[in-house]
Design an enzyme around this catalytic site. Structure first.
Site, mmCIF file in Angstrom:
data_model
loop_
_atom_site.group_PDB
_atom_site.id
_atom_site.type_symbol
_atom_site.label_atom_id
_atom_site.label_comp_id
_atom_site.label_asym_id
_atom_site.label_seq_id
_atom_site.Cartn_x
_atom_site.Cartn_y
_atom_site.Cartn_z
ATOM 1 N N SER A 175 -24.048 -40.256 -3.989
ATOM 2 C CA SER A 175 -23.403 -39.130 -4.658
ATOM 3 C C SER A 175 -24.488 -38.195 -5.207
ATOM 4 C CB SER A 175 -22.541 -39.660 -5.799
ATOM 5 O OG SER A 175 -21.999 -38.573 -6.468
ATOM 6 N N GLY A 176 -24.373 -36.919 -4.898
ATOM 7 C CA GLY A 176 -25.343 -35.940 -5.400
ATOM 8 C C GLY A 176 -26.538 -35.769 -4.491
ATOM 9 N N THR A 194 -22.202 -32.565 0.652
ATOM 10 C CA THR A 194 -21.242 -31.470 0.746
ATOM 11 C C THR A 194 -21.955 -30.168 1.104
ATOM 12 O OG1 THR A 194 -19.953 -32.616 -0.897
ATOM 13 C CG2 THR A 194 -19.376 -30.341 -0.481
ATOM 14 N N ASN A 236 -23.393 -35.836 -10.271
ATOM 15 C CA ASN A 236 -23.340 -34.558 -9.542
ATOM 16 C C ASN A 236 -22.341 -33.636 -10.254
ATOM 17 O OD1 ASN A 236 -23.019 -32.487 -7.753
ATOM 18 N ND2 ASN A 236 -22.507 -33.772 -5.975
ATOM 19 N N SER A 296 -19.138 -33.057 -7.744
ATOM 20 C CA SER A 296 -19.010 -34.245 -6.914
ATOM 21 C C SER A 296 -17.654 -34.254 -6.210
ATOM 22 C CB SER A 296 -19.140 -35.474 -7.807
ATOM 23 O OG SER A 296 -18.970 -36.622 -7.024
ATOM 24 N N SER A 297 -17.681 -34.526 -4.902
ATOM 25 C CA SER A 297 -16.411 -34.590 -4.173
ATOM 26 C C SER A 297 -15.735 -35.888 -4.559
ATOM 27 C CB SER A 297 -16.662 -34.587 -2.675
ATOM 28 O OG SER A 297 -17.696 -33.697 -2.374
ATOM 29 N N GLY A 339 -20.186 -40.212 -1.634
ATOM 30 C CA GLY A 339 -21.370 -41.034 -1.416
ATOM 31 C C GLY A 339 -21.284 -42.351 -2.164
ATOM 32 N N GLU A 397 -21.656 -45.045 -4.704
ATOM 33 C CA GLU A 397 -21.682 -44.817 -6.146
ATOM 34 C C GLU A 397 -21.892 -46.109 -6.903
ATOM 35 O OE1 GLU A 397 -18.129 -42.841 -7.345
ATOM 36 O OE2 GLU A 397 -18.931 -40.880 -6.794
HETATM 37 N N1 LIG Z 1 -29.737 -27.743 0.509
HETATM 38 C C1 LIG Z 1 -29.587 -27.564 -0.795
HETATM 39 N N2 LIG Z 1 -30.198 -26.516 -1.383
HETATM 40 C C2 LIG Z 1 -30.066 -26.342 -2.701
HETATM 41 N N3 LIG Z 1 -29.348 -27.122 -3.524
HETATM 42 C C3 LIG Z 1 -28.721 -28.200 -3.000
HETATM 43 C C4 LIG Z 1 -28.806 -28.449 -1.608
HETATM 44 N N4 LIG Z 1 -28.089 -29.548 -1.382
HETATM 45 C C5 LIG Z 1 -27.568 -29.960 -2.581
HETATM 46 N N5 LIG Z 1 -27.953 -29.126 -3.545
HETATM 47 C C6 LIG Z 1 -27.624 -29.236 -4.982
HETATM 48 O O1 LIG Z 1 -27.201 -30.534 -5.277
HETATM 49 C C7 LIG Z 1 -25.886 -30.561 -5.798
HETATM 50 C C8 LIG Z 1 -25.116 -31.754 -5.248
HETATM 51 O O2 LIG Z 1 -24.908 -31.592 -3.873
HETATM 52 P P1 LIG Z 1 -23.598 -32.106 -3.154
HETATM 53 O O3 LIG Z 1 -23.678 -31.686 -1.758
HETATM 54 O O4 LIG Z 1 -22.400 -31.774 -3.901
HETATM 55 O O5 LIG Z 1 -23.772 -33.669 -3.229
HETATM 56 P P2 LIG Z 1 -22.858 -34.790 -2.600
HETATM 57 O O6 LIG Z 1 -21.774 -34.098 -1.857
HETATM 58 O O7 LIG Z 1 -23.776 -35.558 -1.747
HETATM 59 O O8 LIG Z 1 -22.384 -35.581 -3.741
HETATM 60 C C9 LIG Z 1 -25.264 -29.272 -5.373
HETATM 61 O O9 LIG Z 1 -24.300 -28.868 -6.286
HETATM 62 C C10 LIG Z 1 -26.464 -28.344 -5.343
HETATM 63 O O10 LIG Z 1 -26.698 -27.860 -6.627
HETATM 64 MG MG LIG Z 2 -19.836 -34.136 -2.074
#
Ligand SMILES: Nc1ncnc2c1ncn2[C@@H]1O[C@H](COP(=O)(O)OP(=O)(O)O)[C@@H](O)[C@H]1O
Ligand SMILES: [Mg+2]
Length: 1107
Positions: free
Chosen positions: A110-111, A115, A160, A163-164, A390, A392
Site C-alpha cells: 500500500s502506498g 494506482t 497512503n 489509498s485504494s 497492496g 497491508e
Molecule cells: N510516479 C509517481 N510520481 C509521483 N508521485 C507518486 C508516483 N507514484 C506514487 N506517487 C505518490 O504516492 C502516493 C501513493 O501512490 P498510490 O498509487 O496511491 O499507491 P498505492 O495505490 O500503491 O497504494 C500518491 O498519492 C502520490 O503522491
Molecule cells: Mg492504490
C-alpha cells in the site's frame, strides 16, 4: 551541427545499471545500491528483463510530459532509459500489431504507487492510440471514471493519503486498428467497515469530506447536511484534513467527471442523497429501555435525525424506526419477532450504513460500465490493468487485511507462475540445456487460505453456517485444530508448542507467514464480517423507500422475492471473484510493474534500505534476475538480433540473404565469441553473460561511429556533388537568362539610339526647311517694307514738294499782300494816322463788354438770398462793375424774396430782426433761438379749460403765455409760474390754480437783466416806488428767454414809446424787498447735466452755475 542527444541504447549514459540482468556482481547489496543510486538520480524505473521496478518518488517528476510520450512512442524497449511508458508502449504495440491480449499487473505494498502507475499506463495508452471525436470521447470517459471511483473508494490511511480501499481491474477494449472502443471495470471487495469506523490517523472515504467542503450551501441544505465535520459520528476527526488535498476542489472534479462519464443530473443527485443518508445514519443514537418482562429494548434518542433521513430517502419513518427495534426471523413459514437491545440496534444501524455504502459503490461501478462499455459486437482486443490494494500490515489487522493480503498472495503466485516458472519453461521449449533454479513458491500459503476443505476461508464459512452459538473464538479454536501443523500458520492456542510462550502473539489472534512477511490477524469480527448480515427488516424497509436508487440497491427486500437461502459469505464471494480474475489474467500476456516503497514517511528523497531490501526479498526480485541470468541473461529472436548487430561482420553487412539463424551463427563466429557464451535456441539466441552483451554493444557502438563517418563521408560527397551540379545548372540558367537580358538591353539601346539619330536628322531637316521658309518670308517682308519705305519716301518727297510749292504760293501771296499793304499804306498813310487807332480801340472795348455781359447772362447764380456764389471776374478793368453788379443783383433778389412775404410773416421777421439786433453776438443763447419760430402763446389759455379762471381774469390779448421758473430769492429754489404778457401788463400766475400772483403794468418795468451765457435766467427790474415793486424784482428762468425779452421790448416800445433797457452782464443786482442781491453767473461743472443751478451763497450773493 550540434549532436542530437538521443540515447541509442539502454547501455549509454546509464546511471547504475538500467537492467538488473546486466548487474555485475549480482547480490542483494549491489541490487539495492543500484536501485538507490538510480533513485538518487531521479531514475525511479529499473528493468529486470521486461519487468519494470518502480520506486515511488513521492514527488512529481518531469518525466510524464507529452514530449516524453512522443519520445517513447514506437521505440524499442531497450532503446531508451527505463520508463513505465516503455512498458506501456510495448504492451500496446504487441496488442495492436501482434494481436495479443495484454494485462498490466501492478503490485506492491500500500502506498508504493500502484494506482498512480495504473493511471500513467492508461494515460499513455490514451495518448498514443487513435484520435477522432468519438475515440476521444471514449478515452475521456475511461480516464474520468478514475476520479469518481477514487472519491468513493479511496481514503487516507496511515500508509497512503489516497489509498485504494477496493480492488480494481479494468479491461480496455480496442478495435483491430488499436482505437479504444470502451472498457469494463471489475471491483473487488470494498473495505466497507471504514464507513462506520476508521483506525486512528485515518479518514473515512474521501467523498464524505468532499461533499461537506465543496458543496454549495444550497446543495448541503437540500441534502440536510451541515458543513461541520464534527457534527458526524462516522467521520474520524483526527485527520479530517489531509495536507495537500483540496477536498472542495476535488468535489468539483468529481461532479465534473460524473457528468463526463454520463451520469444524469437526477442520478448524481440520488447518489449524493444516499451518501448523505449514510452520514446521517451515524448520528442516530439509542438508549436502553427495560421492559417488565425483563427483555432489553432500545429506543431512538433523538428522532430528528431519523426524520430527516426518512425525508431524504423517502422511507416511512415508522417503518425504519421499527426496523431498528425489532428483528424478524423466519423459519419454516413461521415468523418470530424479537426486540433488539441497544448493542444490537447499533449493530443494525452500522450494518445498514455499510451495506448502503458498499452497494452504492457497486452500483456506481455498474453505472460507469454502462457508460463506457463498447458499443459494437466486433471482436475486441483487450488490455487489462490491474490495480488492486497492496499488501497491508497494520497494528490491528482484521478480516479486510486478511482478504487483501490473500489477494496479494494470489498475484504473487501468478507472477511466479508466469515469470519464474515460465522463464524456465522457455528454455526447455527452446531446447536449451537447463538446470532448475530454486525460488520460493507461495502456492503453499495460497493453499492455507483457499483450500476448499482445510483452508481458512472454508473454515470460516463452515463456522458461519454451523447451527448453534458461533463466535470468533470458536472460529479461532477451529483454526487451531485444523491448521496447527501448517508451516505458515501460527497461533498461541495451537497444539504446536512452538508458540505457546510467544508473548508477541495474543490469544485472540492468529498469525500467517505471508510471502511478504508475517501478519497477525485479530480474530474479532471475522465471523460477522464474513456473514455480512443485514437484518431482513432493514432490507425490507429500504426496499420500501420512495427513492428509486435505494430501492434498486436492496432487491432482496422485495417480499415477493423472499429467499430463505443464505447469501454467499463475503469470503467465498471474494475467493470466487479472485479465481475468475486469475483465470482471466492467465489468458493474457502479462506485463509487470513492481512498485516499491522507498520509505514509510510518504517523503521524497528518502531511501530506506532496510525497507526496500525487505520488499525486494519477498517480491523475489533477485530470484527473478537469477533465473533470467542463470542460464542466459539475454535472449532475442534471431531476426532482431541480426538486425542489431549485422554491421559487425562483412558477410552480414549490409544484407544477409539466408535464414536469420545462419546469419547470427556467421556473425558470432566472425566476432570470435567463445562458444560457451551463447546458445542457439529454436527461435532465439541466448546470451549467457551480460559482458558479452556489453562487448557486442561496444563493438556496435564503435562500428556505428565508423559507419556514421562513412555515411557522413558519402553524404558529404553526395551533398557537395549535388550542390555542385545544382550550382552548375543554376549557372547555365542564370547565364542564359543574363545573356538574353543583356542582348535585349543592347537591342533596346541600339533601337533607342536609332530613333534618337533619326529624330535629330528629321529635326535638323525640318529646321533647315523652316529656316529657308523663314528666310523666304523675311525676304518677302523686307521687299514689302522696302517697297513701303520707298513709296513713303516717294510720297513724302512728293508731299514735301507739294508743301514747298504751297508755301511758296502762300509766301508769294503774303509777300504779295504785304507788298500790296505796303503799297496801300504808302498810298493811304496820310488818312489813317488821324482816325483809325481810336476806332479800333473802342471797337475792341465794345466787343469785350458785349462778350462779358453775354457770358454773365449764362452764369447767373440762384435767386436764394443766402447764396454766396458769384461768377469770377474775367477782366481786371471790369472789377468795380463786377462788384456793383453783384450788389445790385443781391439787393434785387432780396427784394424779390421779401415781396413774397405775407403781413404776418413780415411781422415775425421784424420780431426776429429785433431779436437779432438785441442779442446777436451778445448772448450765447441767441444762435440756438434763430431757428425757433416765435410762438408767443405756448399755453392755450383760451382753449384749455384748466386755465378758464385765468382767462376770465385777463381780458386783454395775450402776447406771451408760458410757464417759467420763478427763483425764490431766499434760497435760490425754482417754482413754476405761468408768465403772461398782455398789451399793458406782465402777469405771473400760479401754474396749478391759475390764480394771478403778481400783475405789473409795463410802464413799471424798467429793465431786464440777463447773463451773456447759455442760460435762460433773467431778472425783471421794476420801477422803484411802484406798487408792484414792493415785493422786489423778479428773477425768472425760461427756455424761451430770447423770444420773451424781444416781445417784452417790442410791446413796451409800442405802448410806452420808450426803449426797454436790456442789460447783458454776468453780474447784476436785483432788488429783493429792501436788499440788493448780486446775481453772479459762473462756469459750473457738468455734474447736473445741462441745467444751470442756482444757489444762495449769502445775503448778498446768488450764484448761478452755468454748465
Ligand atoms: N510516479 C509517481 N510520481 C509521483 N508521485 C507518486 C508516483 N507514484 C506514487 N506517487 C505518490 O504516492 C502516493 C501513493 O501512490 P498510490 O498509487 O496511491 O499507491 P498505492 O495505490 O500503491 O497504494 C500518491 O498519492 C502520490 O503522491
Ligand atoms: Mg492504490
Amino acid at each position: 551541427m550540434a549532436k542530437m542527444e538521443v540515447k541509442t541504447s539502454l547501455l549509454d549514459d546509464m546511471i547504475g545499471v538500467g537492467d538488473m540482468v546486466l548487474l555485475e556482481p549480482l547480490n542483494e547489496d549491489s541490487f539495492i545500491n543500484n536501485l538507490k543510486k538510480r533513485f538518487d538520480h531521479n531514475e525511479v524505473y529499473t528493468y529486470i528483463g521486461s519487468v519494470v521496478i518502480s520506486i515511488n518518488p513521492y514527488r512529481s517528476l518531469p518525466i510524464y510530459t507529452p514530449e516524453k510520450v512522443e519520445e517513447y512512442r514506437n521505440r524499442n524497449f531497450y532503446e531508451l532509459s527505463p520508463h513505465i511508458f516503455a512498458l506501456s508502449d510495448e504492451a500496446y504495440r504487441s496488442l495492436r500489431d501482434q494481436d495479443k491480449d495484454q494485462c498490466i499487473l501492478i503490485t506492491g505494498e500500500s502506498g508504493a504507487g500502484k494506482t498512480e502507475a495504473s493511471k500513467l499506463v492508461m494515460s499513455y495508452v490514451a495518448a498514443v492510440c487513435g484520435k477522432g471525436a468519438e475515440v476521444n470521447q471514449v478515452k475521456e470517459q475511461l480516464l474520468q471514471s478514475n476520479p469518481v471511483l477514487e472519491a468513493f473508494g479511496n481514503a487516507k490511511t496511515v500508509r497512503n493519503d489516497n489509498s485504494s480501499r477496493f480492488g480494481k481491474y479494468m479491461d480496455i477494449e480496442f478495435d483491430f486498428k488499436g482505437d479504444p472502443l470502451g472498457g469494463v471495470i471489475s471491483n473487488y471487495l470494498l473495505e466497507k467497515s471504514r464507513v462506520v469506523k476508521q483506525p486512528r490517523g485515518e479518514r473515512n472515504f474521501h467523498i464524505f469530506y468532499q461533499i461537506l467542503s465543496g458543496a454549495s450551501e444550497e446543495f448541503l441544505c437540500k441534502l440536510k447536511l451541515e458543513r461541520d465535520f464534527s457534527r458526524y459520528n462516522y467521520l474520524g476527526l483526527d485527520s479530517a484534513r489531509v495536507n495537500g488535498v483540496d477536498d472542495a476542489s476535488n468535489f468539483r472534479t468529481v461532479r465534473n467527471a460524473m457528468q463526463i462519464v454520463g451520469f444524469m443530473d437526477h442520478e448524481t443527485q440520488s447518489v449524493f442523497e444516499v451518501v448523505a443518508a449514510v452520514l446521517k445514519l451515524g448520528n442516530i443514537e439509542f438508549k436502553p429501555e427495560s421492559r417488565s418482562n425483563g427483555l432489553d429494548e432500545s429506543k431512538i434518542k433523538d428522532k430528528n435525525e431519523l426524520k430527516e433521513i426518512c425525508e431524504l430517502t423517502g422511507i416511512d419513518q415508522s417503518v425504519l424506526e421499527r426496523a431498528f427495534s425489532f428483528r424478524t426471523v423466519e423459519a419454516k413459514q413461521e415468523k418470530v419477532s424479537t426486540t433488539l437491545n441497544v448493542a444490537q440496534a447499533y449493530y443494525a444501524r452500522d450494518a445498514l450504513a455499510k451495506n448502503l455504502y458498499s452497494r452504492l459503490f457497486s452500483w456506481l461501478v455498474t453505472r460507469i460500465n454502462e457508460s463506457i462499455k463498447a458499443q459494437t459486437k466486433v471482436r475486441k482486443k483487450v488490455m487489462g490493468v490491474l490495480d488492486i490494494y497492496g499488501f497491508e500490515i497494520f497494528e490491528d489487522n482484521s478480516f479486510e487485511q486478511f482478504i487483501i493480503n490473500y489477494c496479494n498472495e494470489k498475484l504473487q503466485q501468478i507472477f511466479i507462475e508466469l515469470t519464474l516458472k515460465e522463464e524456465q519453461e522457455e528454455y526447455i521449449r527452446e531446447g536449451i540445456e537447463w538446470t532448475h533454479i530454486e525460488y520460493f513458491n507461495n502456492a503453499i500459503i495460497c493453499d492455507l487460505i483457499e483450500n476448499n476443505q482445510t483452508g481458512i476461508l472454508a473454515m470460516l464459512d463452515e463456522e458461519c453456517l454451523r447451527p448453534g452459538t458461533v463466535t470468533d473464538d470458536t472460529f479461532l479454536e477451529k483454526l487451531n485444530q485444523v491448521c496447527a501443523t501448517h508451516q505458515h500458520f501460527e497461533s498461541r492456542m495451537s497444539k504446536c508448542s512452538r508458540f505457546l510462550n510467544d508473548t508477541s502473539l495474543p490469544h485472540s489472534c492468529f498469525r500467517i507467514q505471508h510471502y511478504a512477511g508475517k501478519v497477525m490477524y485479530q480474530v474479532e469480527g471475522f465471523v460477522d464480517k464474513n456473514n455480512d448480515l443485514l437484518y431482513r427488516d432493514l432490507s425490507q424497509a429500504m426496499w420500501k423507500a420512495n427513492h428509486s436508487l435505494i430501492k434498486a440497491l436492496f432487491p432482496e427486500g422485495n417480499p415477493a422475492k423472499i429467499n430463505l437461502k443464505r447469501p454467499p459469505t463475503a469470503g467465498s464471494q471474494f475467493k470466487a471473484s479472485v479465481a475468475t480474475l486469475m483465470k482471466n489474467l492467465q489468458t493474457k500476456n502479462p506485463n509487470y510493474i513492481r512498485c516499491i516503497k522507498p520509505n514509510d514517511k510518504k517523503a521524497a528523497h528518502i531511501f530506506n534500505e532496510a525497507l526496500v531490501c525487505h520488499q525486494i526479498r519477498y517480491l523475489g526480485l533477485l530470484e527473478n534476475v537469477r533465473v533470467r541470468r542463470a542460464g542466459y541473461a539475454f535472449r532475442q529472436p534471431y531476426e532482431p538480433c541480426l538486425e542489431r548487430y549485422k554491421m559487425l561482420c562483412k558477410q552480414t553487412w549490409p544484407h544477409w540473404r539466408g535464414p536469420a539463424r545462419a546469419g547470427v551463427e556467421v556473425l558470432f563466429n566472425e566476432l570470435g565469441i567463445p562458444e560457451e557464451e551463447f546458445s542457439f535456441g529454436r527461435s532465439k539466441i541466448f546470451i549467457r553473460n551480460p559482458r558479452t552483451l556489453f562487448k557486442l554493444e561496444d563493438l556496435r557502438k564503435q562500428r556505428l561511429e565508423d559507419l556514421a563517418t562513412l555515411i557522413e563521408k558519402i553524404y558529404r560527397g553526395w551533398k557537395c556533388r549535388t550542390r555542385f551540379l545544382l550550382m552548375k545548372k543554376c549557372q547555365v540558367v542564370i547565364a542564359s537568362w543574363y545573356r538574353r537580358y543583356s542582348q535585349q538591353k543592347k537591342y533596346q539601346k541600339i533601337k533607342g539610339s536609332a530613333i534618337t539619330v533619326q529624330s535629330y536628322i528629321r529635326g535638323w531637316k525640318a529646321r533647315k526647311l523652316l529656316r529657308e521658309l523663314k528666310h523666304l518670308k523675311r525676304c518677302n517682308e523686307a521687299a514689302t517694307v522696302i517697297a513701303a519705305y520707298w513709296h513713303g519716301t516717294q510720297a513724302r518727297r512728293e508731299l514735301k514738294r507739294l508743301k514747298e510749292e504751297a508755301r511758296r504760293k502762300h509766301a508769294v501771296a503774303v509777300i504779295w499782300a504785304y507788298w500790296l499793304g505796303l503799297k496801300v499804306r504808302r498810298e493811304y498813310r496820310k488818312f489813317f494816322r488821324a482816325n483809325a487807332g481810336r476806332k479800333i480801340y473802342e471797337f475792341t472795348l465794345q466787343r469785350l463788354m458785349q462778350k462779358y455781359f453775354l457770358e454773365m447772362k449764362n452764369k447767373m447764380p440762384s435767386l436764394s438770398p443766402i447764396d454766396k456764389n458769384w461768377p469770377a471776374r474775367p477782366y481786371l478793368f471790369l472789377d468795380s462793375t463786377h462788384k456793383e453788379l453783384k450788389r445790385i443783383f443781391h439787393l434785387w433778389r432780396c427784394k424779390k424774396y421779401r415781396d413774397q412775404f405775407t403781413d404776418q410773416q413780415k411781422l415775425i421777421y421784424e420780431e426776429k430782426l429785433e431779436a437779432s439786433e438785441l442779442f446777436k453776438d451778445k448772448k450765447a443763447l441767441y444762435p440756438a433761438s434763430v431757428g425757433q419760430p416765435f410762438q408767443g402763446a405756448y399755453l392755450e389759455i383760451s382753449e384749455n379749460p384748466k386755465y378758464k379762471k385765468l382767462k376770465d381774469a385777463v381780458d386783454e390779448k395775450i402776447i406771451i403765455a408760458e410757464v417759467v421758473n420763478k427763483i425764490n430769492r431766499a434760497n435760490g429754489k425754482a417754482a413754476s409760474r405761468i408768465f403772461l404778457l398782455t398789451k399793458n401788463n406782465v402777469l405771473l400766475a400760479d401754474q396749478k390754480s391759475g390764480t394771478i400772483k403778481s400783475e405789473v403794468p409795463l410802464g413799471d418795468v424798467t429793465k431786464v437783466s440777463m447773463s451773456s451765457q447759455n442760460d435762460g435766467f433773467f431778472a425783471v427790474h421794476l420801477k422803484e416806488g411802484s406798487e408792484a415793486a414792493s415785493k422786489g424784482d423778479f428773477l425768472l428762468s425760461s427756455d424761451h428767454l430770447i423770444e420773451m425779452a424781444t416781445k417784452l421790448y417790442r410791446t413796451t416800445l409800442s405802448q410806452t414809446k420808450q426803449k426797454l433797457n436790456i442789460e447783458i452782464s454776468d453780474e447784476f443786482l436785483v432788488q429783493f424787498k429792501q436788499d440788493k442781491v448780486c446775481v453772479k453767473f459762473i462756469q459750473g461743472s457738468q455734474k447736473n447735466g445741462n441745467i444751470p443751478t442756482c444757489k444762495r451763497k449769502n445775503n448778498r450773493l446768488l450764484e448761478v452755475a452755468v454748465p
